[in-house]
Structures are given as structure tokens and as C-alpha cells.
Design a protein around this motif. Structure first.
Motif, PDB file in Angstrom:
ATOM      1  N   THR A   1      -8.631  -0.582   1.585  1.00 11.78           N
ATOM      2  CA  THR A   1      -9.614  -1.522   2.155  1.00 11.78           C
ATOM      3  C   THR A   1      -8.977  -2.864   2.491  1.00 11.78           C
ATOM      4  O   THR A   1      -9.363  -3.520   3.471  1.00 11.78           O
ATOM      5  N   ASP A   2      -8.002  -3.290   1.668  1.00 13.09           N
ATOM      6  CA  ASP A   2      -7.309  -4.534   1.972  1.00 13.09           C
ATOM      7  C   ASP A   2      -6.549  -4.422   3.288  1.00 13.09           C
ATOM      8  O   ASP A   2      -6.550  -5.344   4.113  1.00 13.09           O
TER       9      ASP A   2
ATOM     10  N   TYR B   1       0.833  -1.209   0.000  1.00  8.81           N
ATOM     11  CA  TYR B   1       0.000   0.000   0.000  1.00  8.81           C
ATOM     12  C   TYR B   1       0.863   1.254   0.000  1.00  8.81           C
ATOM     13  O   TYR B   1       0.530   2.251  -0.649  1.00  8.81           O
TER      14      TYR B   1
ATOM     15  N   GLN C   1       1.616   2.121  -3.267  1.00 15.20           N
ATOM     16  CA  GLN C   1       0.401   2.311  -4.065  1.00 15.20           C
ATOM     17  C   GLN C   1       0.128   1.117  -4.970  1.00 15.20           C
ATOM     18  O   GLN C   1      -0.346   1.251  -6.090  1.00 15.20           O
TER      19      GLN C   1
ATOM     20  N   ASN D   1     -10.997 -10.326  -3.817  1.00 13.46           N
ATOM     21  CA  ASN D   1     -10.389  -9.330  -2.946  1.00 13.46           C
ATOM     22  C   ASN D   1      -9.922  -9.975  -1.648  1.00 13.46           C
ATOM     23  O   ASN D   1     -10.093 -11.185  -1.434  1.00 13.46           O
TER      24      ASN D   1
ATOM     25  N   MET E   1      -5.006  -1.621  -2.215  1.00 18.99           N
ATOM     26  CA  MET E   1      -6.035  -0.689  -1.779  1.00 18.99           C
ATOM     27  C   MET E   1      -6.064  -0.594  -0.264  1.00 18.99           C
ATOM     28  O   MET E   1      -5.700  -1.529   0.448  1.00 18.99           O
TER      29      MET E   1
END
Length: 475
Positions: free
Chosen positions: A189-190, A181, A184, A396, A187
Motif C-alpha cells: 500500500t505504501d 518492498y 519485504q 503510514n 507494505m
């Protein structure tokens, strides 16, 4: 036993899964590190010497033996000896004298016919047998309780180890996804999903550690000492099978051998003897006695020449009227006898019910174990497929976490099914009247010791080093 093996972690998530042995579930690694473990048989032998319930039951049985001997003593000759020695001052208007006199006597009395004493002895014999059977039942019940607490402690150990393994795997995944993350490549949310799961597992781990201590305290209560050593676990080379005899055979054996039922049937004999003992109050008694006396005591303690006397007596005592108390006592004892008959019938029905329930549960548990093994295999494959799908962007992180949770749940369910099966075998044997030590010995061979734990550790270490190449990640 379970062998914990960490499979390769996909580059994106790095989720760790556990591969179970084909036959048995995984054993906690924390308990295999010790050089000493205790098994069910060792705790059983300790409990026989330390469990207050068992000790109290056997002491009551021993007390009943002594009471039977006491009742038997009423049927034997009763021998008494009496002696008296007097110093007498005797005076009147003209004389004053001081002198000594003494008397000695020996009496032997034998009851020739006394229904109350005889039936009291018969009742005492039945009570002795009843207390012995109650002690056997207390040992059987305590053994089932020990087995339940033993496998409850194992289950608590399993839960803690599985939570720790799942948290480590999820934390590792969180670290990797957090790094991605920052670049980048993942996400937010993960990251949040993984962090929430780690926090939840940490909270559950706290409760699991407490349950481990609570379950060990339950074992300590029985054996009277702290249980700190690891417990032997189910071996991975055994196959759990359903009872080989039919349910009707088990029920028949229970009706013939169950100590609780036998104890209550003896209780009915005790009640019958008590009624006969009460009726003995209406019967005459016949006694024979012999007495010998030597004395130099005359009338009104006057000095007299020594004399010897010998007496043989046959006495008959016929009860005529006691205010109705004897009849009332007999009626009360008869009502108590009827109540005991109903209790015996209730125990018979309970034995049939408990034996049937334990048999059916044990049989269904074997099918449940087989189904849980299949469920675990499917959950493992689903977890691996979910990781691959995530790597290619098809699923996901929530989907992957769900698959991992399902895999760990399948492991818990398999372990619980095995423990439930063994516990139900103990319950079945308890109601069927099988000696407790035989039940413990039959199950204890399924438990592995230190050597087996060391083999498990070696297997797990080898699994960690033999990792296949990671899957490619599509960017």
C-alpha cells in the motif's frame, strides 16, 4: 524570494521537504539560471511604446489637439483669392472677333460675432483635455493589466517549480520504498500510494508547463515580442506593509486626481458646450469683409477697359425659421447633457467603491501574508514530525504524503498572497490617480535581479551539502 533547500530524507521514506526563507517564499530555480532577467519597469517602458491600447489613446489625444486648432481657425480671418482668365469667341451677323479678358479678386472676412463658432471652439478645448485624461487613464489601466499578467506569469513559474520539486521528492521516496518492498520491509500500500501521487504530480506538471506558456503569451501580447527571459522575483529582504494613509485620505485623493473621473467631468463640459453651440443657431451672426478686384470683363463677357474696385462690407445674418430643426437639435443636446451628468455620478461612485475595495483588500492581504507565513512554518514542522513518526511506525505513508502536500500548499498560498497584495497596490494607486510610472518604480525595487538570483542559488547549494545525520529506523 524562496530559497529551495532539501532537508534530510528519513531512511524509510526519503521524503524531501523545502525550507522557506524566514521572510519570503521560494524562487523557482529554473528562472535563476539565466544571465539576464527582465523586471516590471523594463516591461512597463516597452509597453508604453508597444501596447496598442496606450498608443491608440495617445493618438486620439493628439487628434483632439489638431481638432481644437481647426476650431480655433474659424475665429480667425478667412482670406480667399480668386482669378479667372477667359478666351472668348464672339460673333454676330456682321462681325466675328476673338479676344481675352481676366479678373482677379482678394477677399478677407472676419467674424465679429458668431456664437456657434465660438462655442464650437470652447467644446474643442474641453475635448482636448478630456482625450488627454482618457489617455492617462488608459495608461493607468494598462499598467494594472501589465502587473496582473506579470505576477500571473510568476505564479505559473512557481507552480511548475513546486510541482517539479514535489514530484522529485515523491519519486525519490517511491524508489526507496520500492527497494524496501522488494526486501519485504515495506507494505504494498505504501508503494501504491506513492506511485499514485507521482503519477498525479506528473499530470499536473504537464498542465503547469502549459500555464507557463499561456502566461508568457499574455505578457507578449502587451509588449509585442516573445517573453522568453526569466522574470525578476520578489526579493527576500523586503517587508510588505499596508498603505500608511487612511482609507478616507485615499478616497479623497481619488476624487481629486483619478483620471477617469476627471475625463468624465470634462465630458460634462463638452456636453454643456455642445448645448450652447446648438443654441447658437438661434443667434444672429455679424461679419466684416474687405474685397479688392481687378477686371476687364464687361457685361455678358464683353471686352471692357480694365477697372479696379475696393469694397468694405458689414454683414448681419438673422435666422428666422429653419423648420424647427435647430430647436430639436438643442433639445437632443440637452438630454445628452443630462445623460452625461448621470454617467459622471456613476463614475464618482465607482471610484469610491474601487478605491475602498482596493484599500481594504491590500490591508487584509498583509494580515493574510503574515498568517500564511505562520501556516508554512507549522506545515514544515508537521512534515518533519510526520516523517519521524513514519520512521518509528506511528504513521503510514498516506499521513506523510498529506503532510508534504500541506507544506507545498502553504508555499503556494504564501506566494499567491504576496502577488495579490502587490497587485492590489497597483489597483489602489490606479484609482487614487497616482502616476503609473511612480507605482511601477515603487514596486520594482522589491524585485531582485541576476545577482540576487545567484545568491539564492549559492544558498540553496550550501543547504544541500549541510545535511544532518539520518534518523534511526526501528525494524
Amino acid at each position: 524570494m524562496i530559497v529551495l533547500r532539501f532537508l534530510p530524507i528519513v531512511v524509510v521514506l526519503g521524503l524531501v521537504t523545502l525550507e522557506v526563507d524566514a521572510a519570503q517564499p521560494a524562487a523557482p530555480q529554473a528562472t535563476s539560471a539565466s544571465a539576464y532577467t527582465t523586471d516590471l519597469m523594463a516591461l512597463y517602458h516597452e509597453s508604453r511604446l508597444e501596447d496598442p491600447r496606450v498608443l491608440a489613446a495617445y493618438l486620439r489625444a493628439q487628434s483632439a489637439v489638431e481638432k481644437e486648432r481647426e476650431a480655433f481657425g474659424g475665429l480667425l480671418p478667412q482670406v480667399t483669392a480668386n482669378t479667372s482668365s477667359n478666351r472668348i469667341l464672339r460673333k454676330d451677323e456682321t462681325n466675328r472677333e476673338i479676344y481675352d479678358n481676366a479678373s482677379y479678386s482678394l477677399n478677407i472676412t472676419q467674424a465679429l460675432y458668431n456664437k456657434t463658432v465660438w462655442e464650437g471652439y470652447q467644446k474643442a478645448k474641453s475635448v482636448t483635455t478630456q482625450k488627454a485624461l482618457q489617455a492617462d487613464d488608459a495608461q493607468a489601466e494598462a499598467t494594472v493589466d501589465l502587473a496582473k499578467r506579470y505576477f500571473l506569469a510568476l505564479s505559473a513559474d512557481d507552480e511548475l517549480e513546486l510541482l517539479m520539486a514535489e514530484r522529485r521528492a515523491t519519486q525519490n521516496s517511491l524508489d526507496r520504498v520500492s527497494a524496501m518492498y522488494d526486501k519485504q520491509m515495506a507494505m504494498v500500500t505504501d508503494v501504491l500510494d506513492l506511485k499514485a501521487r507521482v503519477d498525479l504530480l506528473a499530470a499536473q506538471e504537464v498542465e503547469a508547463r502549459n500555464q507557463v506558456r499561456v502566461s508568457r503569451a499574455g505578457l507578449s501580447e502587451i509588449v509585442g515580442r516573445p517573453i522568453t527571459e526569466p522574470l525578476s522575483r520578489i526579493r527576500n529582504d523586503i517587508a510588505l506593509q499596508a498603505p500608511d494613509k487612511s482609507m478616507e485620505t485615499w478616497v479623497t485623493q481619488a476624487m481629486d486626481s483619478n483620471p477617469l473621473l476627471k475625463a468624465n467631468e470634462r465630458g460634462l463640459e463638452v456636453a454643456n458646450a455642445a448645448v450652447r453651440e446648438g443654441k447658437g443657431g438661434h443667434y444672429p451672426t455679424l461679419t466684416f469683409s474687405l474685397g479688392a478686384q481687378r477686371s476687364d470683363v464687361g457685361y455678358d463677357n464683353t471686352e471692357s477697359p480694365r477697372s479696379d474696385s475696393y469694397v468694405a462690407t458689414i454683414g448681419v445674418k438673422v435666422p428666422i425659421y429653419s423648420g424647427g430643426s435647430t430647436s430639436a437639435r438643442v433639445r437632443g443636446l440637452y438630454d445628452e447633457q443630462l445623460a452625461v451628468e448621470q454617467e459622471v455620478e456613476g463614475i464618482r461612485r465607482r471610484v469610491v467603491k474601487e478605491t475602498t475595495n482596493a484599500y481594504l483588500t491590500a490591508v487584509s492581504s498583509v494580515d493574510k501574508i503574515r498568517a500564511n507565513k505562520n501556516a508554512l512554518s507549522s506545515a514544515e514542522q508537521s512534515s518533519i514530525a510526520s516523517q519521524k513518526a513514519f520512521a518509528y511506525g506511528v504513521k503510514n505513508s498516506v499521513d506523510v504524503l498529506t503532510a508534504v502536500q500541506a507544506e507545498f500548499k502553504a508555499r503556494r498560498d504564501l506566494l499567491k498572497a504576496q502577488y495579490d497584495f502587490i497587485t492590489n497596490l497597483f489597483i489602489l494607486n490606479r484609482w487614487a490617480g497616482r502616476p503609473p510610472e511612480e507605482s511601477v518604480d515603487a514596486v520594482n525595487v522589491w524585485l531582485g535581479g541576476v545577482e540576487l538570483a545567484a545568491k539564492t542559488e549559492n544558498t540553496g547549494s550550501k543547504a544541500l551539502t549541510n545535511k544532518p545525520a539520518p534518523l534511526p529506523v526501528r525494524r
